[in-house]
Design a protein around this motif. Structure first.
Motif, PDB file in Angstrom:
ATOM      1  N   TRP A 114      -5.678  20.004 -14.464  1.00 32.43           N
ATOM      2  CA  TRP A 114      -5.878  18.987 -13.430  1.00 32.43           C
ATOM      3  C   TRP A 114      -6.139  19.634 -12.080  1.00 32.43           C
ATOM      4  O   TRP A 114      -6.888  19.099 -11.271  1.00 32.43           O
ATOM      5  CB  TRP A 114      -4.755  17.946 -13.384  1.00 32.43           C
ATOM      6  N   ARG A 130      -5.741  14.605 -11.576  1.00 30.55           N
ATOM      7  CA  ARG A 130      -4.864  14.190 -12.680  1.00 30.55           C
ATOM      8  C   ARG A 130      -5.502  13.041 -13.465  1.00 30.55           C
ATOM      9  O   ARG A 130      -5.470  13.020 -14.699  1.00 30.55           O
ATOM     10  CB  ARG A 130      -3.508  13.770 -12.144  1.00 30.55           C
ATOM     11  N   ALA A 131      -6.070  12.067 -12.750  1.00 32.45           N
ATOM     12  CA  ALA A 131      -6.703  10.910 -13.406  1.00 32.45           C
ATOM     13  C   ALA A 131      -7.896  11.353 -14.263  1.00 32.45           C
ATOM     14  O   ALA A 131      -8.087  10.849 -15.384  1.00 32.45           O
ATOM     15  CB  ALA A 131      -7.135   9.883 -12.369  1.00 32.45           C
ATOM     16  N   LEU A 132      -8.690  12.273 -13.756  1.00 32.94           N
ATOM     17  CA  LEU A 132      -9.825  12.777 -14.536  1.00 32.94           C
ATOM     18  C   LEU A 132      -9.349  13.471 -15.808  1.00 32.94           C
ATOM     19  O   LEU A 132      -9.902  13.247 -16.887  1.00 32.94           O
ATOM     20  CB  LEU A 132     -10.674  13.734 -13.691  1.00 32.94           C
ATOM     21  N   GLU A 134      -6.531  12.965 -17.406  1.00 31.58           N
ATOM     22  CA  GLU A 134      -6.013  11.948 -18.326  1.00 31.58           C
ATOM     23  C   GLU A 134      -7.153  11.209 -19.016  1.00 31.58           C
ATOM     24  O   GLU A 134      -7.071  10.910 -20.208  1.00 31.58           O
ATOM     25  CB  GLU A 134      -5.079  10.983 -17.594  1.00 31.58           C
ATOM     26  N   GLY A 135      -8.231  10.924 -18.289  1.00 29.93           N
ATOM     27  CA  GLY A 135      -9.390  10.281 -18.893  1.00 29.93           C
ATOM     28  C   GLY A 135     -10.009  11.135 -19.992  1.00 29.93           C
ATOM     29  O   GLY A 135     -10.386  10.623 -21.054  1.00 29.93           O
ATOM     30  N   TYR A 136     -10.102  12.431 -19.747  1.00 27.51           N
ATOM     31  CA  TYR A 136     -10.636  13.327 -20.772  1.00 27.51           C
ATOM     32  C   TYR A 136      -9.708  13.393 -21.978  1.00 27.51           C
ATOM     33  O   TYR A 136     -10.156  13.444 -23.124  1.00 27.51           O
ATOM     34  CB  TYR A 136     -10.862  14.739 -20.211  1.00 27.51           C
ATOM     35  N   VAL A 138      -7.813  11.081 -23.119  1.00 25.18           N
ATOM     36  CA  VAL A 138      -7.976   9.848 -23.883  1.00 25.18           C
ATOM     37  C   VAL A 138      -9.298   9.891 -24.649  1.00 25.18           C
ATOM     38  O   VAL A 138      -9.357   9.554 -25.837  1.00 25.18           O
ATOM     39  CB  VAL A 138      -7.917   8.605 -22.953  1.00 25.18           C
ATOM     40  N   ALA A 139     -10.364  10.306 -23.987  1.00 23.89           N
ATOM     41  CA  ALA A 139     -11.693  10.314 -24.608  1.00 23.89           C
ATOM     42  C   ALA A 139     -11.836  11.411 -25.662  1.00 23.89           C
ATOM     43  O   ALA A 139     -12.601  11.254 -26.613  1.00 23.89           O
ATOM     44  CB  ALA A 139     -12.769  10.490 -23.534  1.00 23.89           C
ATOM     45  N   GLU A 140     -11.135  12.497 -25.502  1.00 26.92           N
ATOM     46  CA  GLU A 140     -11.228  13.652 -26.408  1.00 26.92           C
ATOM     47  C   GLU A 140      -9.838  14.007 -26.923  1.00 26.92           C
ATOM     48  O   GLU A 140      -9.183  14.926 -26.417  1.00 26.92           O
ATOM     49  CB  GLU A 140     -11.851  14.848 -25.685  1.00 26.92           C
ATOM     50  N   ARG A 144      -5.715  17.115 -26.359  1.00 26.03           N
ATOM     51  CA  ARG A 144      -4.242  16.959 -26.243  1.00 26.03           C
ATOM     52  C   ARG A 144      -3.530  18.049 -27.018  1.00 26.03           C
ATOM     53  O   ARG A 144      -2.413  18.447 -26.654  1.00 26.03           O
ATOM     54  CB  ARG A 144      -3.809  15.577 -26.716  1.00 26.03           C
TER      55      ARG A 144
END
Length: 148
Positions: A114, A130-132, A134-136, A138-140, A144
Motif C-alpha cells: 500500500w 490502502r484502498a487501491l 484492497e481493491g486489487y 478483491v479483484a485478484e 491475498r
C-alpha cells in the motif's frame, strides 16, 4: 514501442494491423536478438540499467532509453539531458514507488504494497494507497496468498 518500429504496415489488412500495432514486442525481440548475435547493429528503445545515464538515480535503477545494440551488448546512447527539478521529482518519485512495489513482492508485505501505491505521484495518499491495494486484493484473490 511505436518509436522502435521501422516497418511500414500499410499493406496489411485491418486485423493484421491491429495485431501488429497491439504490441510489436516480438519484432523488437527478434531485432534485439539479431543485433546481439552479430547481425546489423540497431538503435532501439530499451529498458536498461541506469549506469550513470541519469546521475541522480541509482546505477541499478531501470530506465527506458535509446540504446545501441550490437554483438557487444546494449548500451545507452549516451548521457541523458539534464532533468528539470519537476522532471527529476517525478522520475525519483516513480522510482521510489517501483522500489517499494518490488520489495513488497519480494517480502509479501501488505504494508509495503500500500505504501508503493501511496508513493505514486498520481496517488500521493496513504488512505487511497490502502484502498487501491484492497481493491486489487478483491479483484485478484491470488494476491491475498502472496501478501501477508
Amino acid at each position: 514501442m511505436a518509436d522502435a518500429r521501422t516497418r511500414e504496415h500499410t499493406d496489411l489488412s485491418r486485423d493484421e494491423q491491429g495485431d501488429r500495432q497491439g504490441g510489436g514486442y516480438h519484432e523488437v525481440a527478434v531485432d534485439l536478438m539479431s543485433a546481439l548475435l552479430g547481425g546489423d547493429p540497431a538503435w532501439m528503445i530499451l529498458n536498461l540499467a541506469n549506469a550513470g545515464v541519469i546521475p541522480t538515480l541509482p546505477d541499478d535503477a531501470v530506465i527506458e532509453v535509446s540504446a545501441r545494440v550490437d554483438a557487444h551488448g546494449a548500451r545507452p546512447a549516451g548521457a541523458h539531458a539534464r532533468l528539470s527539478l519537476a522532471q527529476l521529482g517525478l522520475v525519483t518519485s516513480v522510482k521510489a514507488c517501483e522500489r517499494l512495489a518490488i520489495e513488497a513482492a519480494r517480502t509479501g508485505s501488505r504494508e509495503l504494497a500500500w505504501r508503493a501505491f501511496a508513493e505514486h505521484p498520481l496517488v500521493r495518499s496513504p488512505d487511497l494507497g490502502r484502498a487501491l491495494l484492497e481493491g486489487y486484493l478483491v479483484a485478484e484473490p491470488a494476491l491475498r496468498e502472496v501478501l501477508a
